[in-house]
Design an enzyme around this catalytic site. Structure first.
Site, PDB file in Angstrom:
ATOM      1  N   ALA A 186       0.732  -1.121  -0.011  1.00 14.72           N
ATOM      2  CA  ALA A 186       0.087  -0.228   0.240  1.00 14.72           C
ATOM      3  C   ALA A 186       1.178   1.146   0.016  1.00 14.72           C
ATOM      4  O   ALA A 186       0.749   1.981   0.837  1.00 14.72           O
ATOM      5  CB  ALA A 186      -1.421  -0.063   1.169  1.00 14.72           C
ATOM      6  N   LEU A 187       1.525   1.525  -0.911  1.00 12.55           N
ATOM      7  CA  LEU A 187       2.823   2.151  -1.065  1.00 12.55           C
ATOM      8  C   LEU A 187       2.400   3.896  -1.256  1.00 12.55           C
ATOM      9  O   LEU A 187       1.634   3.757  -2.135  1.00 12.55           O
ATOM     10  CB  LEU A 187       3.922   2.064  -2.242  1.00 12.55           C
ATOM     11  CG  LEU A 187       4.598   0.419  -2.056  1.00 12.55           C
ATOM     12  CD1 LEU A 187       5.495   0.525  -3.183  1.00 12.55           C
ATOM     13  CD2 LEU A 187       4.646   0.507  -0.511  1.00 12.55           C
ATOM     14  N   HIS A 212       6.969   5.761   2.122  1.00 14.98           N
ATOM     15  CA  HIS A 212       7.780   4.632   0.766  1.00 14.98           C
ATOM     16  C   HIS A 212       8.637   4.336  -0.128  1.00 14.98           C
ATOM     17  O   HIS A 212      10.108   4.505  -0.132  1.00 14.98           O
ATOM     18  CB  HIS A 212       6.515   3.349   0.365  1.00 14.98           C
ATOM     19  CG  HIS A 212       5.932   2.200   1.463  1.00 14.98           C
ATOM     20  ND1 HIS A 212       4.843   2.684   1.654  1.00 14.98           N
ATOM     21  CD2 HIS A 212       6.218   2.390   3.219  1.00 14.98           C
ATOM     22  CE1 HIS A 212       4.002   2.058   2.708  1.00 14.98           C
ATOM     23  NE2 HIS A 212       4.940   1.518   3.605  1.00 14.98           N
ATOM     24  N   ASP A 247       8.100   5.453  12.434  1.00 13.44           N
ATOM     25  CA  ASP A 247       7.957   4.516  13.018  1.00 13.44           C
ATOM     26  C   ASP A 247       9.521   4.026  14.302  1.00 13.44           C
ATOM     27  O   ASP A 247      10.191   3.820  14.163  1.00 13.44           O
ATOM     28  CB  ASP A 247       7.709   3.249  12.324  1.00 13.44           C
ATOM     29  CG  ASP A 247       6.768   3.056  11.451  1.00 13.44           C
ATOM     30  OD1 ASP A 247       6.037   3.031  12.404  1.00 13.44           O
ATOM     31  OD2 ASP A 247       6.624   3.147  10.247  1.00 13.44           O
TER      32      ASP A 247
HETATM   33  P1  AMP Z   1       5.302   0.070   6.490  1.00 14.67           P
HETATM   34  O1  AMP Z   1       4.532  -0.702   4.696  1.00 14.67           O
HETATM   35  O2  AMP Z   1       4.325   0.587   7.206  1.00 14.67           O
HETATM   36  O3  AMP Z   1       5.257  -1.291   7.037  1.00 14.67           O
HETATM   37  O4  AMP Z   1       6.641   0.795   6.437  1.00 14.67           O
HETATM   38  C1  AMP Z   1       7.832  -0.049   5.576  1.00 14.67           C
HETATM   39  C2  AMP Z   1       9.508   1.108   5.809  1.00 14.67           C
HETATM   40  O5  AMP Z   1       8.225   2.826   6.016  1.00 14.67           O
HETATM   41  C3  AMP Z   1       9.445   1.634   7.438  1.00 14.67           C
HETATM   42  O6  AMP Z   1      10.289   1.644   7.297  1.00 14.67           O
HETATM   43  C4  AMP Z   1       8.129   2.753   7.570  1.00 14.67           C
HETATM   44  O7  AMP Z   1       9.051   3.624   8.287  1.00 14.67           O
HETATM   45  C5  AMP Z   1       8.505   3.505   6.679  1.00 14.67           C
HETATM   46  N1  AMP Z   1       7.261   4.662   6.576  1.00 14.67           N
HETATM   47  C6  AMP Z   1       5.828   4.745   6.426  1.00 14.67           C
HETATM   48  N2  AMP Z   1       5.499   6.050   6.267  1.00 14.67           N
HETATM   49  C7  AMP Z   1       7.053   6.762   6.314  1.00 14.67           C
HETATM   50  C8  AMP Z   1       6.409   8.508   5.739  1.00 14.67           C
HETATM   51  N3  AMP Z   1       5.354   9.051   5.948  1.00 14.67           N
HETATM   52  N4  AMP Z   1       7.873   8.567   5.620  1.00 14.67           N
HETATM   53  C9  AMP Z   1       8.803   7.934   5.015  1.00 14.67           C
HETATM   54  N5  AMP Z   1       8.971   7.019   5.953  1.00 14.67           N
HETATM   55  C10 AMP Z   1       7.674   6.178   6.210  1.00 14.67           C
END
Ligand code: AMP
Length: 282
Positions: free
Chosen positions: A32-33, A37, A152
């Site tokens: 769900a990029l 991401h 995170d």
């Molecule tokens: P997730 O798909 O939510 O597990 O996130 C994957 C990676 O993307 C993790 O390292 C998150 O901290 C990073 N991430 C999620 N949202 C953001 C954002 N708004 N800005 C920067 N990195 C993000």
């Protein structure tokens, strides 16, 4: 972009590339990029020769089964976005590839204090799941640099600890949180918000900014109480609105005017749980 579904196949591919001295960057995601991401992909591209992204919605890190069931899946669009961003390799495994021996006897990691506070406290077992999947993904992809988002904040600290515990030879690069124009931190979970909820969600970043502006040496108890109260007034059900030492995550009631501080919020907007944080004293 090359897409791999099998752990052995991607591992073989990466081993071959590493032999020729290629530096690899890895961006693990749950899909769900969004642009947040993609900013990690961009960072990886600027610091390494080969960028690997993984998309895997990890069942072991969801303490709430409903959250797992409702996690958005947009795989076709994700692939398009990654291709456009210039990602080199996508790892798209099944649960069986990640946990070939099942999910009942996975390793346990001694995360200490980090597991008892904030996300650790409100999402029991969550960080064990995060460590299990990231550990396994790092063993499969063997990257030089792991790219994580500051969004995170606690997860970055937990993964750093897991890497120390397991002695994996990987560096960590933490990337800033990407925000919508009004300040809302980008998140896959934002897709689950309706229009009204989306408009309310921005209050989390506004309240974090307010906490940042109000911080002064001395007691910070009132700042935290006011933040929790504002969240309630705006229609959230807060898990926490906290100020913590940014190096240790020790919660603070008082600030000495010197230590690096981070403000952190986790709150439900109806059934969507949102988290965000801001570094105050960098
Ligand atoms: P997730 O798909 O939510 O597990 O996130 C994957 C990676 O993307 C993790 O390292 C998150 O901290 C990073 N991430 C999620 N949202 C953001 C954002 N708004 N800005 C920067 N990195 C993000």
């Amino acid at each position: 972009m090359i897409i791999f579904h099998l752990a052995d196949d991607i591992n073989q591919f990466i081993k071959t590339n590493r032999k020729s001295g290629i530096k690899t960057g890895f961006v693990p995601t749950m899909g769900a990029l969004h642009k947040g991401h993609l900013s990690l992909i961009e960072q990886s591209k600027s610091q390494s020769d080969l960028t690997i992204c993984s998309i895997f919605v990890n069942p072991t890190q969801f303490n709430d089964p409903k959250d797992f069931e409702k996690y958005p899946i947009t795989i076709d669009n994700d692939i398009l976005l990654l291709e456009k961003a210039g990602c080199d390799v996508l790892f798209l495994p099944s649960v069986k590839e990640i946990y070939p021996s099942g999910m009942s006897h996975l390793p346990h990691y001694d995360l200490g204090y980090l597991e008892s506070v904030l996300e650790g406290k409100y999402r029991p077992g969550h960080f064990q799941g995060v460590c299990q999947v990231v550990h396994r993904l790092l063993q499969i992809t063997e990257p030089d640099i792991l790219f994580l988002g500051q969004k995170d904040f606690q997860q970055c600290m937990v993964i750093k600890r897991m890497i120390e515990l397991t002695n994996l030879p990987v560096a960590i690069s933490i990337c800033p949180t990407l925000r919508e124009e009004d300040g809302l931190a980008m998140s896959s979970r934002n897709m689950r918000l309706n229009k009204d909820e989306r408009n309310t969600a921005v209050e989390i970043s506004r309240i974090l900014t307010m906490m940042k502006q109000q911080l002064q040496p001395g007691s910070v108890i009132q700042i935290k109480a006011d933040a929790a109260e504002y969240l309630l007034q705006k229609g959230f059900k807060p898990d926490y609105a906290e100020l913590a030492n940014a190096d240790t995550l020790a919660l603070i009631d008082e600030w000495n005017g010197k230590d690096k501080v981070v403000a952190l919020i986790a709150a439900y907007l109806n059934d969507v749980r949102l988290i965000d944080n801001m570094l105050i004293h960098e």
